[in-house]
Design a protein around this motif. Structure first.
Motif, PDB file in Angstrom:
ATOM      1  N   VAL A 124      12.013  12.415   0.583  1.00 11.75           N
ATOM      2  CA  VAL A 124      10.953  11.386  -0.249  1.00 11.75           C
ATOM      3  C   VAL A 124      11.106  11.812  -1.643  1.00 11.75           C
ATOM      4  O   VAL A 124      10.665  13.342  -2.015  1.00 11.75           O
ATOM      5  CB  VAL A 124       9.623  11.722   0.252  1.00 11.75           C
ATOM      6  CG1 VAL A 124       8.380  10.692  -0.283  1.00 11.75           C
ATOM      7  CG2 VAL A 124       9.497  11.086   1.950  1.00 11.75           C
ATOM      8  N   GLY A 125      11.013  11.062  -2.461  1.00 11.70           N
ATOM      9  CA  GLY A 125      11.003  11.251  -4.023  1.00 11.70           C
ATOM     10  C   GLY A 125       9.640  11.633  -4.521  1.00 11.70           C
ATOM     11  O   GLY A 125       8.757  11.549  -3.997  1.00 11.70           O
ATOM     12  N   SER A 126       9.876  11.942  -5.744  1.00 11.48           N
ATOM     13  CA  SER A 126       8.687  12.383  -6.395  1.00 11.48           C
ATOM     14  C   SER A 126       7.657  11.190  -6.929  1.00 11.48           C
ATOM     15  O   SER A 126       8.147   9.960  -6.627  1.00 11.48           O
ATOM     16  CB  SER A 126       9.022  13.029  -7.806  1.00 11.48           C
ATOM     17  OG  SER A 126       9.494  11.994  -8.643  1.00 11.48           O
ATOM     18  N   PRO A 127       6.647  11.504  -7.451  1.00 12.84           N
ATOM     19  CA  PRO A 127       5.677  10.143  -7.612  1.00 12.84           C
ATOM     20  C   PRO A 127       6.389   9.427  -8.870  1.00 12.84           C
ATOM     21  O   PRO A 127       6.311   8.113  -8.570  1.00 12.84           O
ATOM     22  CB  PRO A 127       4.643  10.814  -8.427  1.00 12.84           C
ATOM     23  CG  PRO A 127       4.237  12.143  -7.609  1.00 12.84           C
ATOM     24  CD  PRO A 127       5.763  12.705  -7.392  1.00 12.84           C
ATOM     25  N   ARG A 128       7.192   9.884  -9.360  1.00 10.14           N
ATOM     26  CA  ARG A 128       8.038   8.746 -10.500  1.00 10.14           C
ATOM     27  C   ARG A 128       8.700   7.870  -9.758  1.00 10.14           C
ATOM     28  O   ARG A 128       8.912   6.896  -9.811  1.00 10.14           O
ATOM     29  CB  ARG A 128       8.683   9.614 -11.450  1.00 10.14           C
ATOM     30  CG  ARG A 128       9.400   8.961 -12.406  1.00 10.14           C
ATOM     31  CD  ARG A 128      10.343   9.873 -13.305  1.00 10.14           C
ATOM     32  NE  ARG A 128      11.516  10.553 -12.892  1.00 10.14           N
ATOM     33  CZ  ARG A 128      12.462   9.923 -12.881  1.00 10.14           C
ATOM     34  NH1 ARG A 128      12.812   8.745 -13.337  1.00 10.14           N
ATOM     35  NH2 ARG A 128      13.657  10.672 -12.468  1.00 10.14           N
ATOM     36  N   VAL A 129       9.663   8.400  -8.607  1.00  6.93           N
ATOM     37  CA  VAL A 129      10.503   7.604  -7.699  1.00  6.93           C
ATOM     38  C   VAL A 129       9.567   6.630  -6.909  1.00  6.93           C
ATOM     39  O   VAL A 129      10.041   5.508  -6.399  1.00  6.93           O
ATOM     40  CB  VAL A 129      11.338   8.720  -6.774  1.00  6.93           C
ATOM     41  CG1 VAL A 129      12.228   7.776  -5.802  1.00  6.93           C
ATOM     42  CG2 VAL A 129      12.330   9.229  -7.685  1.00  6.93           C
ATOM     43  N   ASP A 130       8.343   7.160  -6.398  1.00  5.17           N
ATOM     44  CA  ASP A 130       7.647   6.672  -5.571  1.00  5.17           C
ATOM     45  C   ASP A 130       7.981   5.932  -4.329  1.00  5.17           C
ATOM     46  O   ASP A 130       8.122   4.496  -4.287  1.00  5.17           O
ATOM     47  CB  ASP A 130       6.663   5.533  -6.443  1.00  5.17           C
ATOM     48  CG  ASP A 130       5.503   4.961  -5.509  1.00  5.17           C
ATOM     49  OD1 ASP A 130       4.970   5.728  -4.657  1.00  5.17           O
ATOM     50  OD2 ASP A 130       4.975   3.778  -6.159  1.00  5.17           O
ATOM     51  N   HIS A 131       8.814   6.618  -3.501  1.00  3.62           N
ATOM     52  CA  HIS A 131       9.156   5.830  -2.046  1.00  3.62           C
ATOM     53  C   HIS A 131       7.840   5.579  -1.619  1.00  3.62           C
ATOM     54  O   HIS A 131       6.874   5.982  -1.500  1.00  3.62           O
ATOM     55  CB  HIS A 131       9.663   6.943  -1.083  1.00  3.62           C
ATOM     56  CG  HIS A 131      11.256   7.098  -1.376  1.00  3.62           C
ATOM     57  ND1 HIS A 131      11.596   8.455  -2.053  1.00  3.62           N
ATOM     58  CD2 HIS A 131      12.182   6.417  -1.228  1.00  3.62           C
ATOM     59  CE1 HIS A 131      12.664   8.198  -2.118  1.00  3.62           C
ATOM     60  NE2 HIS A 131      13.344   7.117  -1.705  1.00  3.62           N
ATOM     61  N   ARG A 132       7.821   4.124  -1.100  1.00  3.88           N
ATOM     62  CA  ARG A 132       6.677   3.358  -0.500  1.00  3.88           C
ATOM     63  C   ARG A 132       7.199   2.321   0.633  1.00  3.88           C
ATOM     64  O   ARG A 132       8.317   1.916   0.443  1.00  3.88           O
ATOM     65  CB  ARG A 132       5.784   2.759  -1.553  1.00  3.88           C
ATOM     66  CG  ARG A 132       6.711   1.624  -2.313  1.00  3.88           C
ATOM     67  CD  ARG A 132       6.169   1.783  -3.823  1.00  3.88           C
ATOM     68  NE  ARG A 132       6.921   0.615  -4.533  1.00  3.88           N
ATOM     69  CZ  ARG A 132       7.913   1.019  -5.362  1.00  3.88           C
ATOM     70  NH1 ARG A 132       8.255   2.377  -5.489  1.00  3.88           N
ATOM     71  NH2 ARG A 132       8.644   0.238  -6.137  1.00  3.88           N
ATOM     72  N   LEU A 133       6.152   2.378   1.722  1.00  7.18           N
ATOM     73  CA  LEU A 133       6.386   1.119   2.473  1.00  7.18           C
ATOM     74  C   LEU A 133       5.692   0.052   2.140  1.00  7.18           C
ATOM     75  O   LEU A 133       4.402   0.217   1.847  1.00  7.18           O
ATOM     76  CB  LEU A 133       6.045   1.828   3.838  1.00  7.18           C
ATOM     77  CG  LEU A 133       6.891   2.752   4.546  1.00  7.18           C
ATOM     78  CD1 LEU A 133       6.314   3.230   5.949  1.00  7.18           C
ATOM     79  CD2 LEU A 133       8.173   2.375   5.017  1.00  7.18           C
ATOM     80  N   LEU A 134       6.196  -1.070   2.232  1.00  2.07           N
ATOM     81  CA  LEU A 134       5.499  -2.303   2.143  1.00  2.07           C
ATOM     82  C   LEU A 134       5.229  -3.130   3.491  1.00  2.07           C
ATOM     83  O   LEU A 134       6.338  -3.292   3.983  1.00  2.07           O
ATOM     84  CB  LEU A 134       6.375  -3.356   1.127  1.00  2.07           C
ATOM     85  CG  LEU A 134       6.534  -2.368  -0.185  1.00  2.07           C
ATOM     86  CD1 LEU A 134       7.404  -3.472  -1.219  1.00  2.07           C
ATOM     87  CD2 LEU A 134       5.153  -2.123  -0.683  1.00  2.07           C
ATOM     88  N   PHE A 135       4.151  -3.181   3.838  1.00  3.99           N
ATOM     89  CA  PHE A 135       4.160  -3.645   5.354  1.00  3.99           C
ATOM     90  C   PHE A 135       2.830  -4.641   5.341  1.00  3.99           C
ATOM     91  O   PHE A 135       1.747  -4.061   5.042  1.00  3.99           O
ATOM     92  CB  PHE A 135       3.769  -2.697   6.258  1.00  3.99           C
ATOM     93  CG  PHE A 135       3.482  -2.960   7.812  1.00  3.99           C
ATOM     94  CD1 PHE A 135       4.300  -3.678   8.520  1.00  3.99           C
ATOM     95  CD2 PHE A 135       2.185  -2.626   8.174  1.00  3.99           C
ATOM     96  CE1 PHE A 135       3.924  -4.094   9.710  1.00  3.99           C
ATOM     97  CE2 PHE A 135       1.892  -2.973   9.586  1.00  3.99           C
ATOM     98  CZ  PHE A 135       2.435  -3.559  10.205  1.00  3.99           C
ATOM     99  N   GLN A 136       2.945  -5.870   5.469  1.00  2.00           N
ATOM    100  CA  GLN A 136       1.859  -6.792   6.014  1.00  2.00           C
ATOM    101  C   GLN A 136       0.799  -6.641   4.682  1.00  2.00           C
ATOM    102  O   GLN A 136      -0.230  -6.698   4.757  1.00  2.00           O
ATOM    103  CB  GLN A 136       1.203  -6.640   7.096  1.00  2.00           C
ATOM    104  CG  GLN A 136       2.168  -6.679   8.393  1.00  2.00           C
ATOM    105  CD  GLN A 136       1.362  -7.275   9.575  1.00  2.00           C
ATOM    106  OE1 GLN A 136       0.013  -7.187   9.574  1.00  2.00           O
ATOM    107  NE2 GLN A 136       1.976  -7.446  10.455  1.00  2.00           N
ATOM    108  N   GLY A 137       1.349  -6.797   3.411  1.00  2.00           N
ATOM    109  CA  GLY A 137       0.580  -6.882   2.253  1.00  2.00           C
ATOM    110  C   GLY A 137       0.049  -5.455   1.877  1.00  2.00           C
ATOM    111  O   GLY A 137      -0.683  -5.472   0.805  1.00  2.00           O
TER     112      GLY A 137
END
Length: 170
Positions: free
Chosen positions: A134-147
């Motif tokens: 998982v990357g730093s907050p600058r990379v911001d790995h994120r899951l997008l799920f049902q809005g």
């Protein structure tokens, strides 16, 4: 990664609250219901579950992040198809920093903004799981799920995690 154990517990507490809200919504809104019990879990390297989302047959999600060199958002989008985690499509806003379409692997189409989608990749993910640092907050790995937007960087920056689609044992 949060700076200390207290910050990590707060981030995990916020993630647990979000999961509780998603579970409540599944009772109120049938499309979130999950007849086969399948879940998308994010598990840290110690085996602790950081995130556990209902993932019914046919549901989809994206892993998005900001490219570490160019800074633009990149998306890999998956779907639960007949018990399998399947990479369905990817969005790349530029050909920069080694991002490119591989002929024979999906179909490249314009996104109308100078970038492109690779559609119809339809590749099952081996073992229904993959590892991610998982990357730093600058990379911001994120899951997008049902809005919803769930930042993995807020709860596990710098850590190795496994993202897994699974069904509980009967």
């Amino acid at each position: 990664m949060p700076c200390c154990p207290i910050a990590r517990r707060r981030a995990l507490g916020a993630a647990a609250l979000l999961l509780s809200l998603l579970s409540l919504l599944s009772l109120l809104w049938p499309p979130l219901a999950n007849a086969d019990g399948a879940r998308l879990a994010v598990i840290d390297e110690h085996g602790d579950t950081l995130l556990n989302l209902p993932m019914p047959e046919g549901a989809g999600w994206c892993l998005a992040w900001n490219h570490s060199v160019a800074g633009f958002p990149v998306h890999d989008c998956y779907r639960h198809q007949r018990g399998r985690m399947v990479l369905e499509r990817s969005h790349l806003p530029d050909f920069a920093a080694g991002l490119d379409h591989i002929p024979g692997r999906g179909r490249q189409v314009s996104d109308g903004r100078g970038g492109y989608w690779i559609e119809a990749i339809d590749e099952p993910v081996p073992g229904n799981a993959y590892r991610l640092r998982v990357g730093s907050p600058r990379v911001d790995h994120r899951l997008l799920f049902q809005g919803q937007r769930i930042s993995l960087s807020d709860i596990a920056a710098g850590e190795r995690v496994t993202i897994r689609l699974h069904r509980p044992l009967p």
